[in-house]
Design an enzyme around this catalytic site. Structure first.
Site, PDB file in Angstrom:
ATOM      1  N   TYR A 197      17.413  30.494   7.119  1.00  0.00           N
ATOM      2  CA  TYR A 197      16.362  31.288   7.769  1.00  0.00           C
ATOM      3  C   TYR A 197      16.549  31.344   9.281  1.00  0.00           C
ATOM      4  CZ  TYR A 197      13.630  30.835   3.451  1.00  0.00           C
ATOM      5  OH  TYR A 197      13.183  30.883   2.152  1.00  0.00           O
TER       6      TYR A 197
ATOM      7  N   MET B 267      12.531  24.687   2.043  1.00  0.00           N
ATOM      8  CA  MET B 267      11.587  23.916   1.232  1.00  0.00           C
ATOM      9  C   MET B 267      12.322  23.078   0.174  1.00  0.00           C
ATOM     10  SD  MET B 267       8.389  25.296  -1.035  1.00  0.00           S
ATOM     11  CE  MET B 267       7.512  26.086   0.289  1.00  0.00           C
TER      12      MET B 267
ATOM     13  N   LYS C 253       0.845  -1.202   0.000  1.00  0.00           N
ATOM     14  CA  LYS C 253       0.000   0.000   0.000  1.00  0.00           C
ATOM     15  C   LYS C 253       0.881   1.252   0.000  1.00  0.00           C
ATOM     16  CE  LYS C 253      -0.333  -0.055   5.039  1.00  0.00           C
ATOM     17  NZ  LYS C 253      -1.045  -0.656   6.168  1.00  0.00           N
TER      18      LYS C 253
HETATM   19  C1  LIG Z   1      -0.220  -1.703   6.732  1.00  0.00           C
HETATM   20  C2  LIG Z   1      -0.794  -2.961   7.176  1.00  0.00           C
HETATM   21  C3  LIG Z   1       0.018  -4.084   7.391  1.00  0.00           C
HETATM   22  C4  LIG Z   1       1.523  -4.056   7.309  1.00  0.00           C
HETATM   23  O1  LIG Z   1       2.051  -3.560   8.513  1.00  0.00           O
HETATM   24  P1  LIG Z   1       3.622  -3.488   8.797  1.00  0.00           P
HETATM   25  O2  LIG Z   1       3.713  -3.026  10.197  1.00  0.00           O
HETATM   26  O3  LIG Z   1       4.179  -2.511   7.836  1.00  0.00           O
HETATM   27  O4  LIG Z   1       4.171  -4.846   8.592  1.00  0.00           O
HETATM   28  C5  LIG Z   1      -0.609  -5.266   7.713  1.00  0.00           C
HETATM   29  N1  LIG Z   1      -1.959  -5.338   7.824  1.00  0.00           N
HETATM   30  C6  LIG Z   1      -2.766  -4.274   7.637  1.00  0.00           C
HETATM   31  C7  LIG Z   1      -4.235  -4.420   7.783  1.00  0.00           C
HETATM   32  C8  LIG Z   1      -2.207  -3.055   7.316  1.00  0.00           C
HETATM   33  O5  LIG Z   1      -3.009  -1.997   7.134  1.00  0.00           O
END
Ligand SMILES: *Cc1c(COP(=O)(O)O)cnc(C)c1O
Length: 377
Positions: free
Chosen positions: A268, A316, A36
């Site tokens: 800055y 930035m 993801k």
């Molecule tokens: C993001 C996620 C994971 C992975 O978690 P990690 O700590 O990165 O291994 C597993 N299960 C669900 C439901 C997640 O949202």
């Protein structure tokens, strides 16, 4: 030629981490690789392809958009949406054979009815594979463990639905509170045995993310690693049980070098004052690229295999470093903001500590415009 600030992704390190995890869990457990958020900033396509080449057959994403992106890239294996879907996305998940997470009866019914309406002949109607999410304490989305059995039995009776998996997610996903993890496992097991007493046997059961894989000897038959694939431990309190290599490095090139006199200031707010004759190099990277402002006057980078400190506040688009004690540095020289150079390494975990963040936020926060360079290509 890409811009002189880039991310390097070591795909062999990714494969190494996958193998370290595989060795820990043994043969009976399958892996749902969590890719993801653009594979935690590493680039979802190349990362998933390599993982698929290494034998991974299930992927976890957060959004339908990411799942479609993977299909377009030629990933034909299971893609599980870990988040919820809306009714107007049913069309897409059916079209691309994407596995949704089911969090209530209505959405499952919606999928089943959609298939019924789309195909006139029963032969063409396939059962759509889904995973059921059980809420054992997270309190967000998911079917509440108490009373889940009735809902799941109804879902199981839907004509065009096949329940392929069932899972839950731990509130203590960093493994810091194993008591709550155990409570959640008990609730989850309760749902599974109640289902089995009704002759509902769901093939894939999964609970563990990276940290819990390391802390919990009791595994179901699949796991969901994310951060460990990318070569990091979620927190400094976890046992370093497996060998992980950081997959992502952040690099740039010096674009300017100049001398300052004692008393001159940098950036800055004039928070940095030269205490002696000082040499300052300019790096074309700043907080807009994800190099966090909390690293002002604090961050370390590598130049010529040596450590240099950030001087003044991170801008930035620019960051200044003090290279007074590093001889022979030239404009155009490579600088490592995290990753290795010579025999030194700056870990993403150390950056997370310095910025009071977590490794997840550092890697996901690297700007989308920063090119990702893959090794091997
Ligand atoms: C993001 C996620 C994971 C992975 O978690 P990690 O700590 O990165 O291994 C597993 N299960 C669900 C439901 C997640 O949202």
């Amino acid at each position: 030629m890409h811009r002189p600030t880039w991310v390097e992704i070591d795909l062999d390190a990714l494969a190494h981490n996958l193998n370290s995890i595989k060795n820990k869990i043994g043969k009976g457990t399958s892996i749902i690789a969590v890719v993801k958020a653009n594979a935690y900033g590493h680039g979802i396509e190349k990362v998933s392809k390599r993982l698929e080449d290494e034998g991974v057959s299930m992927f976890g994403v957060a959004t339908v958009e990411d799942a479609v992106k993977l299909r377009a890239y030629g990933i034909n294996n299971t893609i599980l949406i870990l988040g919820c879907i809306l009714p107007n996305q049913i069309d897409t998940i059916v079209k691309y054979s994407i596995t949704p997470t089911i969090v209530n009866y209505q959405i499952a019914k919606g999928i089943s009815s959609h298939i019924l309406q789309s195909y006139s002949s029963a032969d063409l109607r396939k059962k759509h594979r889904v995973h059921i999410k059980i809420d054992t304490g997270m309190g967000g989305f998911g079917i509440k463990a108490t009373g889940a059995v009735e809902t799941i039995r109804k879902i199981n009776e839907l004509e065009n639905i096949s329940i392929d998996g069932i899972f839950t997610h731990f509130t203590s996903s960093d493994g810091s509170d194993m008591d709550t993890v155990k409570e959640q496992i008990t609730l989850f097991n309760g749902v599974i045995s109640a289902l089995e007493s009704h002759n509902i046997f769901i093939p894939i059961k999964h609970t563990d993310n990276s940290s819990i894989i390391l802390k919990n000897p009791l595994l179901f038959n699949a796991i969901r690693p994310g951060i460990s694939l990318y070569g990091m431990y979620a927190s400094q309190y976890l046992p370093r049980l497996i060998d992980l290599k950081q997959v992502m490095s952040l690099k740039t090139k010096i674009v300017n070098i100049k001398g300052l006199r004692k008393g001159d200031t940098v950036s800055y707010g004039r928070t940095y004052t030269a205490q002696r004759e000082t040499v300052i190099a300019t790096l074309p990277i700043g907080y807009s690229d994800g190099y966090k402002r909390q690293l002002s006057n604090k961050g370390n980078v590598l130049v010529n295999g040596k450590i240099a400190k950030v001087a003044g506040v991170v801008r930035m688009d620019f960051t200044y470093i003090d290279i007074t004690d590093i001889p022979g540095v030239n404009v155009g020289d490579e600088v490592v903001l995290f990753g290795s150079q010579g025999d030194k390494t700056i870990s993403i975990e150390s950056i997370a500590r310095e910025t009071e963040s977590i490794p997840y936020e550092i890697i996901c926060g690297i700007g989308k415009d920063v090119p990702r360079i893959y090794k091997p290509e």
